[in-house]
Design a protein around this motif. Sequence first.
Motif, mmCIF file in Angstrom:
data_model
loop_
_atom_site.group_PDB
_atom_site.id
_atom_site.type_symbol
_atom_site.label_atom_id
_atom_site.label_comp_id
_atom_site.label_asym_id
_atom_site.label_seq_id
_atom_site.Cartn_x
_atom_site.Cartn_y
_atom_site.Cartn_z
ATOM 1 N N ILE A 336 -20.766 8.980 12.653
ATOM 2 C CA ILE A 336 -21.584 9.365 13.813
ATOM 3 C C ILE A 336 -21.876 10.864 13.739
ATOM 4 N N GLY A 337 -23.120 11.223 13.997
ATOM 5 C CA GLY A 337 -23.516 12.631 13.986
ATOM 6 C C GLY A 337 -24.046 13.114 12.659
ATOM 7 N N GLU A 338 -23.932 12.294 11.594
ATOM 8 C CA GLU A 338 -24.440 12.687 10.276
ATOM 9 C C GLU A 338 -25.792 12.041 10.008
ATOM 10 N N THR A 339 -26.632 12.772 9.271
ATOM 11 C CA THR A 339 -27.959 12.269 8.923
ATOM 12 C C THR A 339 -27.881 11.302 7.752
ATOM 13 N N GLY A 340 -28.623 10.222 7.842
ATOM 14 C CA GLY A 340 -28.730 9.256 6.748
ATOM 15 C C GLY A 340 -29.992 8.431 6.930
ATOM 16 N N GLU A 341 -30.168 7.458 6.047
ATOM 17 C CA GLU A 341 -31.356 6.602 6.122
ATOM 18 C C GLU A 341 -31.090 5.415 7.048
ATOM 19 N N LEU A 342 -32.012 5.169 7.975
ATOM 20 C CA LEU A 342 -31.867 4.056 8.899
ATOM 21 C C LEU A 342 -32.237 2.744 8.207
ATOM 22 N N TYR A 376 -30.348 -6.138 4.850
ATOM 23 C CA TYR A 376 -30.897 -4.945 5.494
ATOM 24 C C TYR A 376 -32.166 -4.466 4.795
ATOM 25 N N TYR A 377 -33.039 -3.876 5.587
ATOM 26 C CA TYR A 377 -34.236 -3.205 5.075
ATOM 27 C C TYR A 377 -34.059 -1.696 5.202
ATOM 28 N N LYS A 378 -34.307 -0.979 4.102
ATOM 29 C CA LYS A 378 -34.209 0.482 4.089
ATOM 30 C C LYS A 378 -35.551 1.060 4.543
ATOM 31 N N THR A 379 -35.543 1.712 5.716
ATOM 32 C CA THR A 379 -36.800 2.137 6.340
ATOM 33 C C THR A 379 -37.424 3.375 5.703
ATOM 34 N N GLY A 380 -36.613 4.199 5.025
ATOM 35 C CA GLY A 380 -37.122 5.480 4.550
ATOM 36 C C GLY A 380 -37.136 6.548 5.618
ATOM 37 N N ASP A 381 -36.638 6.218 6.817
ATOM 38 C CA ASP A 381 -36.573 7.180 7.927
ATOM 39 C C ASP A 381 -35.162 7.765 8.016
ATOM 40 N N LEU A 382 -35.092 9.073 8.109
ATOM 41 C CA LEU A 382 -33.810 9.751 8.287
ATOM 42 C C LEU A 382 -33.482 9.818 9.777
ATOM 43 N N CYS A 383 -32.269 9.397 10.129
ATOM 44 C CA CYS A 383 -31.873 9.336 11.534
ATOM 45 C C CYS A 383 -30.425 9.772 11.701
ATOM 46 N N ILE A 384 -30.058 10.002 12.956
ATOM 47 C CA ILE A 384 -28.679 10.328 13.333
ATOM 48 C C ILE A 384 -28.285 9.403 14.479
ATOM 49 N N LYS A 385 -27.079 8.860 14.411
ATOM 50 C CA LYS A 385 -26.531 8.117 15.549
ATOM 51 C C LYS A 385 -25.609 9.062 16.306
ATOM 52 N N ASP A 386 -25.850 9.225 17.609
ATOM 53 C CA ASP A 386 -25.020 10.161 18.366
ATOM 54 C C ASP A 386 -23.838 9.437 19.029
ATOM 55 N N LYS A 387 -23.030 10.193 19.735
ATOM 56 C CA LYS A 387 -21.803 9.640 20.316
ATOM 57 C C LYS A 387 -22.087 8.613 21.424
ATOM 58 N N ASP A 388 -23.315 8.621 21.978
ATOM 59 C CA ASP A 388 -23.697 7.637 23.001
ATOM 60 C C ASP A 388 -24.305 6.381 22.386
ATOM 61 N N ASN A 389 -24.305 6.314 21.046
ATOM 62 C CA ASN A 389 -24.909 5.195 20.301
ATOM 63 C C ASN A 389 -26.430 5.161 20.390
ATOM 64 N N ASP A 390 -27.027 6.303 20.748
ATOM 65 C CA ASP A 390 -28.477 6.436 20.649
ATOM 66 C C ASP A 390 -28.827 6.931 19.252
ATOM 67 N N PHE A 391 -30.010 6.529 18.795
ATOM 68 C CA PHE A 391 -30.463 6.931 17.464
ATOM 69 C C PHE A 391 -31.568 7.969 17.598
#
Length: 498
Positions: A336-342, A376-391
């Motif tokens: 959580i909190g790290e950037t990766g591919e959604l 799973y499908y790799k979207t190519g979008d970089l995202c972060i999941k926060d502590k509230d479980n929002d993306f």
Amino acid sequence: MRFIKNIQNSIKHNSSRNVLCINNTYFTYKDFEIEVKKIRYAIVNTIETSEKLIGLVTNDDIQTYASIIALWLEGKAYVPVNPDTPLDRNYYIFELTKTKYVIDSTKESIYKDYKVINSSTLQDLYQDLNPKDFSGDNLAYILFTSGTTGVPKGVPITFNNVEALVDAIDAEPEFNLNNEDRCLQMFELTFDFSIVTYLFPLLAGSCMYTIPKGTMKYFYIFKLIKEKKLTVLTMVPSIINYLRPYFPEINEPSVRYCSFGGGALHSDIAKEWSDCLPNCKIFNYYGPTEFTVYSGFYPYQKETHTKAYNGIIAIGTPQKHTLYLIVNENNEEVPIGETGELCLGGPQITPGYWENEERNKQSFFIRNENGKKIRYYKTGDLCIKDKDNDFLYVGRADFQVKIRGYRVELSEIEFHAKTKSEKKINMVALDIYNELGNAELGLAIESDTFDTSDIFEYMKTKMPSYMIPMHVRFIKEFPHSINGKIDRKELKKHFDIN
């Protein structure tokens, strides 16, 4: 399929209500029923039962929308092509899908090599509206998006995928259309957002308001909102960038819902837009074509829900039965909190790119979770999941960009530009931003100045208009990063278009 049966019921129960407003002409659900029945009769009596993929020329008329439903009642898929797109590209799509039949409402169809059903000149011979029994694994449509090798790539979507989408949206208590709603349908039918802007109004008995071809889209939308008192808006964020100068004139209490998708929604303009719609709930939807349009959303409220990253509003949480997973380059989940591919998993995921095993291997993977194998499908979008479980949306992992809501591979533009050029030189396509904050395309050429008219004329025969660069810069020597790659960030500095 439950959703098709529900469309049938909606058509019957709302016969006296309006279903479409096209260029200020209204059509009722009864009109729509007649067109569906006529087209279905032609399908049953013209097209072989074994043929499942049918070409559809996407004109802005009642027959084109009716053709989709007529095909679905027969368990067949539509393969849409835009009449304004180069003929070579449309022929390529039909060849790739082995399409033999085309439904076209144009008076004189140009698709002479195919068996054409002219949907605008059919006799009054009717089939019923009862859906045929067929497998949910049958394809409902195939959309073609920009491809990295210079050719478009097909994304097939099944009836089960669409059923799962409808089920997920129905489960959201905050979003309920009814037969009093007046809904904006601004999307060309080759674009995946069009699915939700015709499907959900049809299910609810609502009326859709389309945008005539050749009009200034954003200004026509402005007119529709004011004059027709629209209640439901589904738009790409770039539209409100163009509408921004008119914000002081917009105060529309009739709008109940406004959904965004197909690009990054910036928090500053979202706040200004929400001031124009005092009774409106705003949703920032997220989802690629490969996952049947929507996969989740963030409910934006200017006073309470304002979560953003670098000024871009959050994409929120996954919808019913959808799984979000953020991974590193080895497809391992990041903390959580790290950037990766959604990556997306669940019943809305496409069976895979059409006849493109190499791309399928790159874009899909299977992961064991709690004793189950999840694809799973790799979207190519970089995202972060926060502590509230929002993306939170960070940016693209590759060189794929959104232009006017359409997803564009920059490498496809480069491919066609280089194909025609007699000079063996570097050409780099870039997304650049104008003073309104909208993405436009530029082409950087590593050379002294020369006449590019042949290159651009060639590109116009291979790609739709939104993929043709509007800006060209000649640069004697491209900047490079420390590791020897062309520095695209530096290249963009040569394009001052404000």
